[in-house]
Design a protein around this motif. Structure first.
Motif, mmCIF file in Angstrom:
data_model
loop_
_atom_site.group_PDB
_atom_site.id
_atom_site.type_symbol
_atom_site.label_atom_id
_atom_site.label_comp_id
_atom_site.label_asym_id
_atom_site.label_seq_id
_atom_site.Cartn_x
_atom_site.Cartn_y
_atom_site.Cartn_z
ATOM 1 N N SER A 21 43.636 56.413 46.331
ATOM 2 C CA SER A 21 44.111 56.508 47.712
ATOM 3 C C SER A 21 43.876 55.205 48.463
ATOM 4 O O SER A 21 42.795 54.619 48.404
ATOM 5 N N PHE A 23 44.255 53.385 52.531
ATOM 6 C CA PHE A 23 43.848 53.859 53.846
ATOM 7 C C PHE A 23 44.812 54.895 54.410
ATOM 8 O O PHE A 23 44.421 55.767 55.200
ATOM 9 N N GLY A 25 46.326 57.186 52.755
ATOM 10 C CA GLY A 25 46.374 58.387 51.930
ATOM 11 C C GLY A 25 47.471 58.344 50.887
ATOM 12 O O GLY A 25 47.751 59.341 50.233
ATOM 13 N N CYS A 107 36.314 52.590 50.358
ATOM 14 C CA CYS A 107 37.214 53.472 49.607
ATOM 15 C C CYS A 107 37.265 54.828 50.289
ATOM 16 O O CYS A 107 36.216 55.438 50.541
ATOM 17 N N PRO A 108 38.457 55.363 50.638
ATOM 18 C CA PRO A 108 38.514 56.649 51.341
ATOM 19 C C PRO A 108 37.772 57.779 50.632
ATOM 20 O O PRO A 108 37.062 58.558 51.276
ATOM 21 N N ARG A 109 37.909 57.862 49.315
ATOM 22 C CA ARG A 109 37.188 58.922 48.598
ATOM 23 C C ARG A 109 35.682 58.677 48.657
ATOM 24 O O ARG A 109 34.886 59.624 48.765
ATOM 25 N N LEU A 293 40.761 59.008 62.592
ATOM 26 C CA LEU A 293 40.698 59.399 61.184
ATOM 27 C C LEU A 293 41.561 60.622 60.903
ATOM 28 O O LEU A 293 42.018 60.822 59.768
ATOM 29 N N ASN A 347 45.266 61.254 55.995
ATOM 30 C CA ASN A 347 44.650 60.932 54.710
ATOM 31 C C ASN A 347 43.617 62.023 54.465
ATOM 32 O O ASN A 347 42.645 62.138 55.226
ATOM 33 N N TYR A 349 41.080 62.561 52.546
ATOM 34 C CA TYR A 349 39.682 62.171 52.432
ATOM 35 C C TYR A 349 39.092 61.814 53.791
ATOM 36 O O TYR A 349 37.980 62.241 54.136
ATOM 37 N N LEU A 350 39.822 61.048 54.576
ATOM 38 C CA LEU A 350 39.282 60.556 55.843
ATOM 39 C C LEU A 350 39.297 61.634 56.922
ATOM 40 O O LEU A 350 38.363 61.720 57.733
ATOM 41 N N PHE A 417 38.840 49.780 58.744
ATOM 42 C CA PHE A 417 39.839 50.776 59.115
ATOM 43 C C PHE A 417 40.376 50.517 60.518
ATOM 44 O O PHE A 417 41.572 50.658 60.773
#
Length: 444
Positions: A21, A23, A25, A107-109, A293, A347, A349-350, A417
């Motif tokens: 992913s 930023f 997504g 990293c988003p994850r 986010l 996204n 994760y975020l 970000f």
């Protein structure tokens, strides 16, 4: 040329795609050939440029990688062997990955894992499930470029949410979506037409929070790819037209301790436990600071307006869909909250990191919980001072200046970000639209 025996259907893991992913997504990746990716997590080299690209592959002028902009090299990418699954009705396999090493903290994850570790330090496991509304058009990548938007043909006309007649009429498409999700190990709780032309809603079954975000990320890419194989285009934009409702990406969340639902109290109002009250209070306290986010695009804020089944202020209520946070009372196995701020353009994760991270801050700091809203939250809290950020620019500024954000997500991520969202704002705000020309050209 003979077929490489490693690419046979019997060995899909040796001809699999790897996706990570960015930023926005968006899954970025490539085929990795000749290795069994199901055999333990492997680390490969992958271009770090994907962390410096916007959604149109333009380099954002900021040093995400702490190198000169022209010197993007390779970063370490950890392939997650347990995430492998089929992502088509054929035999295309995908493994998710995450940046590791010096890039893990942007990293988003990795950001979501950071937040979940913080919850675990307090003794809590998090469960989540995503709901997505997406719109299907009977167009392809060429026709949407060639025709003005007013001539694009949605799959269906008019509203008719929850229409059984439309579900029956489109049963072949629905059957394919269900088969696709079953094959990809993304079980659904529901699938139906929503209000708006060509709008479908899919409810992904709840599971461990990190796995839930993985499923949501794959689902979005998979649906867009599947639609193109059917001569259609699928969009997860938050707001496709001012004449139609927005498209949401609601997240259902619960927390457990010792295998018991920590949000549930049978003797409390709405079954909302003391822990759940603190969690919701934190989400409300930091919603404005963390908003970007969950609403990460210029277009996101066109959904957050009155009358579109989207929140316009930090608010909560028991089974109240006009609020930003909806407490959903039920048996211990089903009792949860619904985080209604994000649109479908999130996204995963975020947005989930924001929802859980702000809640954990509430558990830690104990801010006061406002009264729950009965009735329309838009009417109850329409004061300008109570509103959510009104633009991507405002939301980005609040996030960039937030000490709480730096605490929860890390200073380097907040800086990177925020810079990417300023770039996104500037990329859009200077554009002159057809609407502006029609409105001002002659009369002004």
């Amino acid at each position: 040329m003979p077929t490489d025996p490693r690419l046979t259907k019997a060995n899909p893991a040796r001809a699999a795609m790897v996706g990570v992913s960015d930023f926005d997504g968006v899954l970025r990746g490539k085929h990795v050939l000749g290795e069994d990716l199901s055999d333990g997590d492997k680390v490969i080299k992958f271009s770090e440029a994907v962390l410096a690209w916007d959604c149109s592959d333009r380099v954002i002028p900021a040093s995400f990688t702490q190198k000169p902009l022209s010197a993007f090299g390779d970063a370490d990418l950890r392939i997650l062997s347990g995430t492998g699954r089929s992502v088509s009705l054929g035999d295309q396999h995908l493994y998710l990955a995450e940046f590791t090493g010096s890039h893990e903290n942007i990293c988003p994850r990795g950001i979501l894992r950071r937040v979940l570790r913080r919850a675990a330090e307090h003794g809590y496991d998090c469960t989540a499930g995503f709901e997505f509304e997406f719109m299907l058009f009977k167009e392809n990548a060429d026709t949407i470029e060639e025709k003005p938007f007013g001539e694009w043909a949605p799959l269906t006309r008019g509203p008719f949410g929850y229409s059984i007649a439309r579900s029956v009429a489109q049963h072949e498409l629905f059957d394919e979506i269900l088969a696709l999700c079953e094959k990809a190990r993304i079980p659904l709780n529901g699938l139906h037409f929503e209000t708006g032309p060509g709008v479908v809603e899919a409810s992904l079954r709840h599971c461990d929070a990190l796995e839930a975000a993985d499923r949501a990320t794959i689902f979005k890419s998979m649906i867009k790819a599947w639609a193109q194989t059917r001569g259609m285009m699928a969009t997860f934009m938050a707001k496709v037209s001012e004449e139609w409702p927005g498209q949401s990406g609601h997240i259902h969340i619960s927390m457990s301790s010792d295998s018991q639902n920590a949000f549930y109290d049978s003797d409390a109002f709405g079954n909302v436990s003391k822990l759940m009250r603190r969690f919701i209070a934190g989400q409300l306290e930091y919603m404005n600071e963390f908003c970007v986010l969950a609403a990460p695009n210029f277009n996101s804020y066109k959904r957050l307006v009155p009358g579109c089944w989207a929140p316009i202020c930090p608010s909560w209520g028991v089974d109240n869909r006009s609020c930003a946070i909806r407490a959903i009372p039920g048996e211990p196995s089903a009792h949860r909250l619904e985080y209604r701020l994000p649109g479908a353009d999130l996204n995963p994760y975020l947005a989930l990191a924001s929802a859980i991270g702000s809640g954990i801050l509430g558990v830690e700091t104990g801010p006061a919980l406002p009264a729950s809203i009965v009735g329309d939250a838009s009417a109850e809290m329409c004061r300008p001072s109570a509103r959510l950020p009104q633009s991507l620019s405002e939301a980005t500024s609040r996030f960039a200046e937030s000490a709480a954000a730096s605490d929860v997500f890390g200073e380097r991520f907040v800086e990177a970000f925020s810079c990417s969202r300023r770039w996104e704002w500037e990329a859009v705000q200077h554009r002159v639209t057809d609407f502006e020309r029609r409105r001002y050209f002659e009369i002004i």
